[in-house]
Design a protein around this motif. Structure first.
Motif: not given
Lengths: 144, 151
Positions: B58, B87-93, A82-87, A72, A64-65, A68
Motif C-alpha cells: 500500500t 470508499g474503495d481502494q484497489k491495486f493491480a501490480y 498481484a492484486e489487492y482491494g478493499v472497501r 504477505t 488496509m496496510a 495486507a
C-alpha cells in the motif's frame, strides 16, 4: 518473486494465520507522518467530533496496510500480491487511552484462479470493536 | 450537485517523477509495524529475487493519491472535497515498488456516478517507472456525500 507457499499445497478454504494489530493515537501520528496523510480526523478529537465522527479514527489506508500483512506474512515475499482491494465500510475508532483499538484480521483461500499462473484469491476479514471495518477485502496472490 | 459526466475518461498530465527512497520505505514499514526484511534489508530482498528493497503493497498510495489531487482540485470538475470520503481502494501490480524507482503517475477519471445523491468518483492512477514500464495501477473510489445529509 519467491512465495514460500506452494500453489499445490493450498485448497479452497485453507486458512491464513490470523493476526491482531493494535492501534493507538501514537500509531496514527506515526502513520500520518510516514504516509503524508495529515487529515485531522486521524489525530484531532475535537475536529473529528465536529465532522460527526464518534472520535478520532484510523486512516483507512492504515487498516488496509495491516490487513495486507496477513497475506504477505503468509506468502513470505510481499511481491506475491498481484492484486489487492478493499472497501472501507466502518471506521476504526481509536480512543485516547492506554488501550487504543485492535484490528483483527483473518483470511482464507476463496478460489484457485489459474493453475498456470499459480494464483489464488484470498478473502480477508477485518474486525474492530466487533464490527467489520473492511468489505470486499480481496487479494490475488501468486504462489510458488 | 451532480458532477459533469463529460469528465469521464479525462486524463491528466503525468506527474513529475517521485524518487522512492529506502529510508522512506523503512519509515513506512515501521509505521505499519511490519518487520518483513524485504522492506529494509537489501540482502533479504535480493534473496527473494528483487534488485533492492521493496515497498509494502500500500506504500504507493501516498504517491497516487497526491497525483489524484489534480482531479480532486480541478476547479472545472468542482468536487466538494470537504465532503469526500475514501470508499474503495484497489491495486493491480506488475511488480513491487522498490528503492530507487522514479515513478510517474497518470490519473484518469474512470467513472462518475450519482448514488442516492452522493457523487461517486473512480480515479485510476497508472504508475510507470523511468523506463516507461508499468509498475502498478491504483483505483481510488471517492464518495462526496450529498449536501443535505448534514445533521
Amino acid at each position: 518473486m519467491t512465495a514460500k507457499i506452494s500453489y499445490d499445497d493450498v485448497e479452497v478454504g485453507t486458512e491464513l494465520p490470523a493476526q491482531s494489530f493494535p492501534v493507538t493515537r501514537a500509531t496514527l501520528v506515526q502513520y500520518a507522518g510516514a504516509s503524508g496523510d495529515f487529515n485531522p480526523i486521524h489525530w484531532n478529537e475535537k475536529f473529528a467530533k465536529e465532522v460527526g465522527l464518534p472520535d478520532v479514527i484510523a486512516h483507512g489506508m492504515f487498516t488496509m496496510a495491516e490487513a495486507a500483512r496477513v497475506v504477505t506474512d503468509w506468502a513470505g515475499d510481499p511481491a506475491a500480491v498481484a492484486e489487492y482491494g478493499v472497501r472501507f465500510t466502518k471506521p476504526v475508532v481509536v480512543p485516547n487511552d492506554d488501550q487504543g483499538a485492535v484490528i483483527e484480521v483473518s483470511g482464507k483461500v476463496a478460489a484457485k484462479l489459474d493453475d498456470d499462473a499459480r494464483t489464488v484469491r484470498v478473502d480477508l476479514t477485518a474486525v474492530s470493536a466487533g464490527q467489520k471495518v473492511l468489505g470486499m477485502s480481496r487479494a490475488v496472490v501468486r504462489l510458488a | 450537485m451532480a458532477l459533469d459526466q463529460s469528465f469521464v475518461g479525462r486524463t491528466y498530465p503525468p506527474t513529475e517523477p517521485y524518487e522512492v527512497g529506502r529510508e522512506k520505505i523503512r519509515e513506512f514499514a515501521e509505521a505499519i509495524g511490519d518487520a518483513n526484511p524485504a522492506y529494509t534489508d537489501t540482502e533479504a530482498a535480493k534473496a527473494l529475487g528483487h534488485p533492492d528493497v521493496i515497498a509494502p503493497p500500500t506504500f504507493v498510495f501516498a504517491i497516487t493519491f497526491k497525483a489524484a489531487g489534480q482531479v480532486v482540485q480541478d476547479p472545472q470538475l468542482g468536487l466538494d472535497y470537504s465532503r469526500v470520503v475514501h470508499g474503495d481502494q484497489k491495486f493491480a501490480y506488475s511488480r513491487p515498488v522498490r528503492a530507487g524507482d522514479r515513478l510517474t503517475v497518470t490519473s484518469t477519471i474512470e467513472s462518475i456516478k450519482s448514488l442516492a445523491g452522493n457523487d461517486v468518483l473512480d480515479i485510476r492512477g497508472e504508475v510507470h517507472d523511468e523506463a516507461g514500464e508499468h509498475v502498478v495501477t491504483a483505483i481510488t473510489k471517492l464518495v462526496a456525500r450529498a449536501a443535505d445529509e448534514e445533521a
